[in-house]
Enzyme design. Structure first.
Site, short mmCIF file in Angstrom:
data_model
loop_
_atom_site.label_atom_id
_atom_site.label_comp_id
_atom_site.label_asym_id
_atom_site.label_seq_id
_atom_site.Cartn_x
_atom_site.Cartn_y
_atom_site.Cartn_z
CB ALA A 1 17.58 76.19 27.99
CB CYS B 1 19.65 73.98 38.01
SG CYS B 1 19.36 73.25 39.75
P1 NAD Z 1 18.95 69.55 47.85
O1 NAD Z 1 19.95 68.13 47.06
O2 NAD Z 1 19.76 70.49 47.96
O3 NAD Z 1 17.84 69.12 48.45
C1 NAD Z 1 17.18 67.95 48.23
C2 NAD Z 1 16.56 67.21 49.36
O4 NAD Z 1 15.60 66.26 49.29
C3 NAD Z 1 17.78 66.57 50.01
O5 NAD Z 1 18.07 67.11 51.27
C4 NAD Z 1 17.29 65.27 50.29
O6 NAD Z 1 17.85 64.44 51.64
C5 NAD Z 1 15.63 65.27 50.36
N1 NAD Z 1 15.14 64.17 49.89
C6 NAD Z 1 15.31 63.31 48.55
N2 NAD Z 1 14.35 62.17 48.61
C7 NAD Z 1 13.59 62.41 49.77
C8 NAD Z 1 12.34 61.75 50.18
N3 NAD Z 1 12.23 60.56 49.38
N4 NAD Z 1 11.87 62.13 51.11
C9 NAD Z 1 12.31 63.25 51.86
N5 NAD Z 1 13.49 64.04 51.64
C10 NAD Z 1 14.05 63.43 50.50
O7 NAD Z 1 18.27 69.92 46.10
P2 NAD Z 1 17.94 71.68 45.95
O8 NAD Z 1 18.99 72.12 45.32
O9 NAD Z 1 17.09 71.96 46.75
O10 NAD Z 1 16.96 71.17 44.62
C11 NAD Z 1 15.67 70.78 44.69
C12 NAD Z 1 14.97 70.76 43.24
O11 NAD Z 1 14.70 72.18 43.11
C13 NAD Z 1 15.70 70.32 42.27
O12 NAD Z 1 14.64 69.68 41.20
C14 NAD Z 1 16.29 71.41 41.50
O13 NAD Z 1 16.69 71.47 39.92
C15 NAD Z 1 15.54 72.58 41.62
N6 NAD Z 1 15.89 73.84 41.73
C16 NAD Z 1 17.17 74.18 42.41
C17 NAD Z 1 17.46 75.25 42.53
C18 NAD Z 1 18.71 75.59 43.31
O14 NAD Z 1 19.24 76.91 43.36
N7 NAD Z 1 19.45 74.82 43.84
C19 NAD Z 1 16.73 76.55 42.05
C20 NAD Z 1 15.57 76.23 41.38
C21 NAD Z 1 14.74 74.84 41.27
C1 UGA Z 2 20.05 79.42 38.25
C2 UGA Z 2 19.12 80.33 37.58
O1 UGA Z 2 19.62 81.89 37.69
C3 UGA Z 2 17.74 80.59 38.70
O2 UGA Z 2 16.76 81.21 38.05
C4 UGA Z 2 17.17 79.05 38.86
O3 UGA Z 2 16.11 79.12 39.71
C5 UGA Z 2 18.42 78.16 39.35
O4 UGA Z 2 19.40 78.14 38.32
C6 UGA Z 2 17.97 76.71 39.35
O5 UGA Z 2 17.05 76.04 38.73
O6 UGA Z 2 18.81 75.77 40.00
P1 UGA Z 2 21.73 79.61 40.10
O7 UGA Z 2 22.49 78.23 39.47
O8 UGA Z 2 21.63 79.42 41.71
O9 UGA Z 2 20.58 79.82 39.31
O10 UGA Z 2 22.82 80.84 39.85
P2 UGA Z 2 22.95 81.84 38.72
O11 UGA Z 2 23.22 83.10 38.97
O12 UGA Z 2 22.14 81.58 37.62
O13 UGA Z 2 24.37 81.26 38.20
C7 UGA Z 2 24.84 80.24 37.48
C8 UGA Z 2 26.13 79.92 37.09
O14 UGA Z 2 26.19 81.12 35.87
C9 UGA Z 2 27.19 80.54 38.11
O15 UGA Z 2 28.54 79.63 38.17
C10 UGA Z 2 27.56 82.11 37.76
O16 UGA Z 2 28.83 82.23 37.90
C11 UGA Z 2 27.47 81.84 36.25
N1 UGA Z 2 27.30 83.18 35.49
C12 UGA Z 2 26.04 83.87 35.64
C13 UGA Z 2 28.20 83.62 34.52
O17 UGA Z 2 29.28 83.13 34.56
N2 UGA Z 2 27.93 84.75 33.96
C14 UGA Z 2 26.70 85.67 34.20
O18 UGA Z 2 26.79 86.64 33.40
C15 UGA Z 2 25.82 85.02 34.97
#
Ligand code: NAD
Ligand code: UGA
EC number: 1.1.1.22
Length: 463
Positions: free
Chosen positions: A226, A277
């Site tokens: 946030a 996210c």
């Molecule tokens: P994603 O959708 O890329 O991957 C999740 C995977 O879980 C999918 O491949 C899905 O098939 C699998 N899955 C779902 N239910 C299942 C089950 N019951 N058994 C086995 N596999 C199952 O999601 P993501 O981007 O990796 O995000 C996962 C979590 O991490 C979310 O809560 C997200 O908010 C958090 N997160 C994401 C990021 C990011 O950069 N993407 C960063 C920090 C935290």
């Molecule tokens: C963000 C957080 O940075 C991670 O710490 C967190 O783990 C992750 O979300 C998550 O929980 O999924 P991410 O979304 O992968 O990571 O990428 P960011 O670099 O945070 O960028 C997010 C968005 O904000 C992008 O669209 C980026 O272009 C935009 N952004 C970022 C701006 O427009 N201006 C900035 O100065 C920075």
């Protein structure tokens, strides 16, 4: 307690890279990443490393080193749960699309399914780690499911949120600002916390491993996202004021960022933040605050989303008004579709919404992105459900060559800050466009003077 076998449920953008790095850094631990999605697991196992399902700089090298040694990708979920002492849950937690909390609350059905599966399969004591981003107090729901199996198996539940950003995931995992572990205060809880801290201590300095209670850990993750998103919305709000006043948002961002209390990061004005996210986690925070009756808290954070939606709409509107109030039948080229550079992830990308507004105005959109496939782009638009798949298909043309994409265009819009866009032959692009030729730089990455010298009408964000 020493961990020798880890299982991670969910082989996505978090589970895949995170576990690959744990396996690389801890050759003595067997790490098995499981997923229900067979195609995804097959891609993780592909001998051609360019086919990994997640594109991240440096990831292929890490996978190449550890895969088959102590890193395994499998669809045999039960087996991996049964064998592991520590189970990470890293499944998706999207915004609910139905029922109570629709459009706001996190959908925890995948988390609950994992908990139930672990409860069914486990025959000995396990540490269950929340890696997914979850509403504060989710651990109590998981615990309640796990504690009612009646088979005497003891579970400890830890919160260990992931802070990696896409595009820099491997660097972030190699050298995290901090690793956060939340656990129960009891002796057993602290034993579990230490077991997980020991895993990270294989490469993360001890002073960067922070331990808290479970609720602080869960809430810190939502709060961190946030705050980060709030910075982007704050600078984007100022970008609009800059456009009215002759101030330049790049200069304002630099000037305020030099204040050590503010700091220079996350002050880049843009077409709007995207990614899987930020929006989801803030909506979730707003929902949680409302559910406790904290309406002022909810309204405060909701404004971050309102500003972001406004910024995306404003960018599209600016294109329309600048092109003489109509884009009907005009070709507009999008450079970039991913939500940021160095990733193939398009979830919640600003490009999707800008395209949707312009398609409503009957524009013809050409798209070039170095890492995103046509099918993904069409799926993203179809998901909005604004018009039929056929209509999306006929309005959007995805091209594998950027120069081809820009040919005969009225305007080029930069939606993602891919480095390669800066080094294109802009004279060649200009020569092949309709005149006057417009550039709308949604990321402020191009050289304004150079483009104006060529003859472009150049529009940046916030100046
Ligand atoms: P994603 O959708 O890329 O991957 C999740 C995977 O879980 C999918 O491949 C899905 O098939 C699998 N899955 C779902 N239910 C299942 C089950 N019951 N058994 C086995 N596999 C199952 O999601 P993501 O981007 O990796 O995000 C996962 C979590 O991490 C979310 O809560 C997200 O908010 C958090 N997160 C994401 C990021 C990011 O950069 N993407 C960063 C920090 C935290
Ligand atoms: C963000 C957080 O940075 C991670 O710490 C967190 O783990 C992750 O979300 C998550 O929980 O999924 P991410 O979304 O992968 O990571 O990428 P960011 O670099 O945070 O960028 C997010 C968005 O904000 C992008 O669209 C980026 O272009 C935009 N952004 C970022 C701006 O427009 N201006 C900035 O100065 C920075």
């Amino acid at each position: 307690m020493k961990i020798s076998k880890i299982c991670c449920i969910g082989a996505g953008y978090v589970g895949g890279p995170t576990m690959a790095v744990i396996a690389q850094k801890c050759p003595h631990i067997q790490v098995t990443v499981v997923d229900l999605n067979e195609a995804r697991i097959a891609a993780w196992n592909d001998s051609d490393l360019s086919k990994l399902p997640v594109y991240e700089p440096g990831l292929a090298d890490v996978v190449a080193e550890a895969r088959g040694r102590n890193l395994f990708f499998s669809t045999e979920v039960d087996k991996a749960i049964d064998e592991a002492e520590m189970i990470f849950i890293s499944v998706n937690t999207p915004t609910k699309t139905y029922g109570i909390g629709k459009g706001m609350a996190a959908d925890l059905k995948y988390i609950e399914l994992c908990a139930r599966q672990i409860a069914r399969v486990a025959r000995d004591n396990k540490i269950v780690v929340e890696k997914s981003t979850l509403p504060v107090r989710t651990a109590s729901a998981i615990k309640s499911i796990l504690d009612h199996t009646g088979n005497g198996v003891q579970f400890q539940i830890l919160s260990n949120p992931e802070f990696l950003a896409e595009g820099t995931a491997i660097d972030d995992l190699f050298a995290p600002d901090r690793v956060l572990i939340g656990g129960e205060d009891s002796a057993e809880g602290q034993k579990a916390v230490n077991a997980l801290a020991d895993v990270y201590a294989n490469w993360v300095p001890k002073d960067k491993i922070l331990t808290t209670n479970v609720w602080s850990s869960e809430l810190s993750k939502l709060t961190a996202n946030a705050f980060l998103a709030q910075r982007v919305s704050s600078i984007n709000s100022i970008s609009e004021l800059c456009e009215k006043t002759g101030a330049n948002v790049n200069e304002v961002g630099k000037a305020i960022g030099l204040d050590s209390r503010i700091g220079p990061k996350f002050l880049k004005a843009s077409v709007g933040f995207g990614g899987s996210c930020f929006q989801k986690d803030i909506l979730n925070l707003v929902y949680i605050a409302k559910s406790y009756g904290l309406n002022e808290v909810a309204d405060y954070w909701e404004q971050v989303i309102i500003m972001n939606d406004h910024q995306k709409r404003r960018f599209a509107k600016n294109i329309i008004t600048t092109l003489y109030n109509t884009v009907s039948g005009k070709k507009i080229t999008f450079l970039g579709w991913a939500f940021k550079k160095d990733t193939n992830d398009t979830r919640e990308s600003a490009a999707i919404y800008v395209a949707d507004y312009l398609l409503n105005e009957q524009a013809n959109i050409a798209v070039f992105d170095p890492k995103v496939e046509e099918q993904q782009i069409l799926t993203d638009l179809d998901y909005l459900d604004t018009r039929s798949s056929e209509e999306n298909k006929s309005g959007v043309d995805v091209t594998a060559d950027p120069y081809q994409a820009c040919k005969d265009s009225h305007a080029v819009a930069v939606l993602t800050e891919w480095d390669e866009f800066k080094t294109y032959d802009w004279q060649k692009i200009y020569d092949n466009m309709l005149k006057p030729a417009f550039v709308f730089d949604g990321r402020n990455i191009l050289n304004k003077e150079e483009l104006q010298k060529i003859g472009f009408i150049y529009k940046a964000i916030g100046s």
